[in-house]
Scaffold this active site. Structure first.
Site, PDB file in Angstrom:
ATOM      1  N   LYS A   1       0.983  -1.190  -0.154  1.00 57.28           N
ATOM      2  CA  LYS A   1       0.035   0.067   0.054  1.00 57.28           C
ATOM      3  C   LYS A   1       0.979   1.343  -0.066  1.00 57.28           C
ATOM      4  CE  LYS A   1      -3.959   1.808   2.891  1.00 57.28           C
ATOM      5  NZ  LYS A   1      -4.729   1.519   3.811  1.00 57.28           N
TER       6      LYS A   1
ATOM      7  N   SER B   1      -9.694   1.510   2.929  1.00 58.17           N
ATOM      8  CA  SER B   1      -8.729   2.138   1.924  1.00 58.17           C
ATOM      9  C   SER B   1      -7.895   1.444   1.059  1.00 58.17           C
ATOM     10  CB  SER B   1      -8.189   3.297   2.639  1.00 58.17           C
ATOM     11  OG  SER B   1      -7.343   2.933   3.569  1.00 58.17           O
TER      12      SER B   1
ATOM     13  N   SER C   1     -10.113  -0.979   6.928  1.00 60.46           N
ATOM     14  CA  SER C   1      -9.305  -0.648   5.698  1.00 60.46           C
ATOM     15  C   SER C   1      -8.446  -2.010   5.224  1.00 60.46           C
ATOM     16  CB  SER C   1      -8.540   0.566   5.823  1.00 60.46           C
ATOM     17  OG  SER C   1      -9.361   1.509   5.495  1.00 60.46           O
TER      18      SER C   1
HETATM   19  N1  GLN Z   1     -13.454   3.341   6.006  1.00 59.45           N
HETATM   20  C1  GLN Z   1     -12.943   4.043   7.321  1.00 59.45           C
HETATM   21  C2  GLN Z   1     -12.541   5.477   6.922  1.00 59.45           C
HETATM   22  O1  GLN Z   1     -12.871   6.168   6.128  1.00 59.45           O
HETATM   23  C3  GLN Z   1     -11.642   3.296   7.565  1.00 59.45           C
HETATM   24  C4  GLN Z   1     -10.546   3.712   6.911  1.00 59.45           C
HETATM   25  C5  GLN Z   1      -9.236   3.034   7.465  1.00 59.45           C
HETATM   26  O2  GLN Z   1      -9.412   1.969   8.188  1.00 59.45           O
HETATM   27  N2  GLN Z   1      -8.088   3.464   7.180  1.00 59.45           N
HETATM   28  O3  GLN Z   1     -12.121   6.199   8.064  1.00 59.45           O
END
Ligand code: GLN
Length: 485
Positions: free
Chosen positions: A76, A151, A175
């Protein structure tokens, strides 16, 4: 030999060790796959020349005793990689070339692997669909109209499309687990502090954790073993003996007590998600586990709590992007203040700005007690619910997500419906616990769905074992047609 990239990491490692395939052949095969999968937009940066050099070095002087011998890996784009651009999916870091390596990626390289490229992600890891990335949205290999989750959407897409044998993501509120669920892959968010946060672009520091994303549970154990470990450069890193998760993997779960929380059955949840949960319960029961109904009464407050704590920490973490120290700088400002303003308004996308606004608001004097302090208290109650339940159970089984992958654009204009995706994943981050998403079936459209196993702090081995037993008996195999190449 059949397609060498269409196998589990463990099988690939065996093939390298038994010299059925060289690291160079393997790397070339991934380069070819990546080049023919541009449509998926999973990569922000590729490092093919460097990877082929490393593969050659490995083949000239192989060390088969390593955990990841000669294995190319894409990661990532939130992990800082020395001398390789790291964008965090943002325009504000579009020219950022770190002079250091994150601890987690360094651990992977120390175990014999090397970098294949950097994977697209939501901007600063804020999102559930990979649509907030400055570098464009990523497509789910499951279907050309579908989001890969977020994400870590570049990671889930690349993994499911055989563009990397395994990968790593970060999970602040889901994420790793949500994109794993959307692509029919395995994703593990470790206990907070098990993997070092040093060198990972920060989103919400009290929640962020790096973890593996893989095709199988065994692969997940291998990757966790390679990436975790104490790091004195991260003050929240846990100093404990390192574990051999892959060697200690066992599929006997007889007598284990699995909690089934009643609060994870939400309104409007598709019938298939409920049915999948029932199927998961039956499989574990047939394997000799005991199902126990539990209650986690503060679950309903987890999402609002997360959406106060995470933006608050993000607004503080993102204050460093000012156009002076590093990253993008606007050429428009007439004076220093205007330069700051223009840099930040041109450098950040809408979702990041929304989080900075919310975070700044909940931390402001006058509102701090009502929002931030209250959220911290509720966070403790959520953690206590888990602590109380874990006195009588070994692990918890829930769905990973309230639905399968949704369509690109379907939720972009409705942030709240996007945030609702995290309903089953955020409680775990707030409590600092480990949780695994494993593929378990498909919905009526044939789109993958995952089940989540939550463990006690530092009980990764147990949830991996349960997942391992489940995987062997669930008989679900992710079948993806390579429509993009
Ligand atoms: N979808 C969640 C957010 O937008 C989690 C994102 C994540 O775990 N980085 O904050």
């Amino acid at each position: 030999m059949a397609d060498i990239t269409n196998q589990s990491l463990n099988e690939i490692i065996e093939n390298v060790k038994t010299k059925k395939v060289s690291s160079t052949e393997l790397t070339k095969a991934y380069v070819k796959n990546i080049e023919s999968a541009k449509k998926l937009n999973a990569f922000v940066t590729t490092t093919f020349d460097q990877a082929l050099d490393k593969a050659k070095q490995f083949d000239n002087k192989p060390n088969f005793d390593q955990l990841l011998p000669g294995i190319p890996l894409a990661v990532k784009d939130l992990f800082c990689t020395e001398n390789t651009k790291t964008t965090a999916g943002s325009n504000i870091l579009n020219n950022f070339i770190p002079s250091y390596e994150s601890t987690v990626t360094k651990n992977l390289w120390d175990h014999g692997s090397f970098l294949l490229g950097k994977l697209n992600c939501d901007e600063f890891a804020m999102g559930s669909s990979n649509e907030t990335s400055h570098y464009g949205n990523v497509i789910n290999p499951v279907g050309d109209q579908l989001v890969p989750g977020g994400s870590s959407g570049g990671s889930s897409s690349a993994l499911a499309a055989d563009l990397t044998p395994a990968t790593i993501g970060t999970d602040t509120g889901g994420s790793i687990r949500q994109p794993a669920s959307f692509t029919g892959t395995v994703g593990l968010k470790p206990t907070y502090g098990l993997c070092s946060r040093w060198g990972i672009v920060a989103f919400a520091s009290s929640l962020d954790q790096a973890g593996p994303m893989t095709k199988t549970i065994q692969d997940c154990a291998i990757m966790l073993e390679a990436m975790s470990g104490f790091d004195k450069k991260d003050s929240t890193s846990i100093n404990k003996k390192e574990e051999q998760y892959s060697k200690n993997l066992k599929d006997n779960i007889k007598g284990l007590k699995i909690g089934i929380p009643k609060e994870y059955r939400v309104d409007n949840m598709p019938k298939e998600v409920d049915e999948l949960w029932e199927k998961g319960k039956k499989i574990l029961k047939d394997l000799g586990a005991q199902l126990i109904d539990i209650s986690l009464p503060h679950t309903k407050y987890a999402l609002p709590t997360y959406y106060i704590v995470a933006p608050a920490e993000a607004s503080s973490n993102l204050a460093r992007y000012d156009g002076v120290r590093y990253g993008y700088r606007s050429k428009q400002g007439k004076d220093l203040i205007e330069m700051y303003e223009k840099t930040r308004s041109e450098g950040f996308g809408d979702e990041v700005k929304r989080r900075i606004l919310i975070g700044t608001y909940v931390l402001s004097s006058g509102y701090y007690d009502a929002y931030y302090l209250k959220a911290q208290k509720v966070r403790q109650l959520i953690k206590k619910d888990f602590d109380d339940s874990f006195k009588k159970i070994d692990a918890i089984l829930t769905p990973s997500t309230p639905s399968s992958a949704f369509k690109i654009g379907e939720k972009t204009n409705d942030p709240v419906s996007m945030y609702l995706n995290d309903i089953f994943t955020v409680p775990v981050n707030l409590a600092g616990l480990p949780a695994l998403s494993m593929p378990a079936g498909v919905d009526n459209k044939g789109h993958p769905l995952g089940l989540q196993l939550i463990g006690k702090a530092l009980d990764e081995q147990k949830i991996l074992n349960i997942g391992y037993a489940f995987e062997k008996n669930c008989c679900f195999r992710n079948k993806i047609k390579k429509w993009w190449s």
